[in-house]
Design an enzyme around this catalytic site. Structure first.
Site, PDB file in Angstrom:
ATOM      1  N   ASN A  88       0.834  -1.193   0.000  1.00 47.43           N
ATOM      2  CA  ASN A  88       0.000   0.000   0.000  1.00 47.43           C
ATOM      3  C   ASN A  88       0.872   1.248   0.000  1.00 47.43           C
ATOM      4  OD1 ASN A  88      -2.447  -1.488   0.205  1.00 47.43           O
ATOM      5  ND2 ASN A  88      -2.135  -1.731   2.402  1.00 47.43           N
ATOM      6  N   HIS A 101       6.272  -1.697   3.314  1.00 49.81           N
ATOM      7  CA  HIS A 101       6.134  -3.116   3.660  1.00 49.81           C
ATOM      8  C   HIS A 101       5.289  -3.845   2.645  1.00 49.81           C
ATOM      9  CE1 HIS A 101       3.063  -0.688   5.681  1.00 49.81           C
ATOM     10  NE2 HIS A 101       2.222  -1.691   5.450  1.00 49.81           N
TER      11      HIS A 101
HETATM   12  P1  AMP Z   1      -0.680  -0.840   6.047  1.00 47.53           P
HETATM   13  O1  AMP Z   1      -2.114  -0.520   6.238  1.00 47.53           O
HETATM   14  O2  AMP Z   1      -0.370  -1.354   4.653  1.00 47.53           O
HETATM   15  O3  AMP Z   1       0.224   0.305   6.451  1.00 47.53           O
HETATM   16  O4  AMP Z   1      -0.367  -2.069   6.971  1.00 47.53           O
HETATM   17  C1  AMP Z   1       0.159  -1.965   8.254  1.00 47.53           C
HETATM   18  C2  AMP Z   1      -0.031  -3.308   8.900  1.00 47.53           C
HETATM   19  O5  AMP Z   1       0.804  -3.401  10.026  1.00 47.53           O
HETATM   20  C3  AMP Z   1      -1.465  -3.562   9.377  1.00 47.53           C
HETATM   21  O6  AMP Z   1      -1.968  -4.726   8.735  1.00 47.53           O
HETATM   22  C4  AMP Z   1      -1.308  -3.729  10.881  1.00 47.53           C
HETATM   23  O7  AMP Z   1      -2.181  -4.706  11.418  1.00 47.53           O
HETATM   24  C5  AMP Z   1       0.147  -4.134  11.002  1.00 47.53           C
HETATM   25  N1  AMP Z   1       0.764  -3.810  12.292  1.00 47.53           N
HETATM   26  C6  AMP Z   1       0.761  -2.604  12.911  1.00 47.53           C
HETATM   27  N2  AMP Z   1       1.453  -2.667  14.068  1.00 47.53           N
HETATM   28  C7  AMP Z   1       1.904  -3.938  14.168  1.00 47.53           C
HETATM   29  C8  AMP Z   1       2.675  -4.644  15.143  1.00 47.53           C
HETATM   30  N3  AMP Z   1       3.132  -4.038  16.258  1.00 47.53           N
HETATM   31  N4  AMP Z   1       2.952  -5.950  14.923  1.00 47.53           N
HETATM   32  C9  AMP Z   1       2.494  -6.571  13.822  1.00 47.53           C
HETATM   33  N5  AMP Z   1       1.770  -5.964  12.861  1.00 47.53           N
HETATM   34  C10 AMP Z   1       1.476  -4.673  13.030  1.00 47.53           C
END
Ligand code: AMP
Length: 116
Positions: A88, A101
């Site tokens: 994204n 990511h």
């Molecule tokens: P995005 O919306 O593409 O920025 O995705 C960010 C992702 O990171 C989401 O799916 C969250 O659930 C995940 N996320 C955020 N904080 C953590 C964390 N501490 N450990 C694992 N996943 C996380």
């Protein structure tokens, strides 16, 4: 200089995460809020905030995201049925964490690529 996010702390193991893979260039851990039976986030160890910030110098690490994804998918047992990789970018892309990511999603049919 871009501001660090929680993902930098996960890479340095300063906060807990279920890390499934780490090498010199990338780190992968289970998403805290999984959207599929397998939902793993794969990130560069260096901070690149968004796809809009990538440069030719990042090509090695960006390629590693894919080789890591392929390796992890096989280890998770989802390679044969298939999976989806999502990156994204910023607001319209739905990016919440500004550390580039790749989402690795699988373990069930994932439906249409984009919600209507
Ligand atoms: P995005 O919306 O593409 O920025 O995705 C960010 C992702 O990171 C989401 O799916 C969250 O659930 C995940 N996320 C955020 N904080 C953590 C964390 N501490 N450990 C694992 N996943 C996380």
């Amino acid at each position: 200089m871009a501001e660090e996010t929680i993902f930098s702390k996960i890479i340095r193991k300063e906060i807990p995460a279920d890390i499934v893979y780490q090498d010199d260039l990338v780190t992968a851990f289970r998403d805290i809020s999984p959207r599929a039976p397998t939902h793993i986030v794969i990130i560069p160890n260096n901070l690149i905030p968004t796809v809009d910030d990538v440069t030719p110098e990042d090509e090695q690490v960006l390629g590693r995201l894919f080789t890591a994804a392929s390796k992890i998918a096989r280890a998770e047992g989802i390679a044969k049925d298939g999976y989806r990789l999502i990156v994204n970018c910023r607001r319209h892309g739905g990016q919440e964490v500004y550390h580039l990511h790749m989402h690795l999603l699988g373990g069930r049919p994932l439906g249409r690529m984009v919600a209507d």
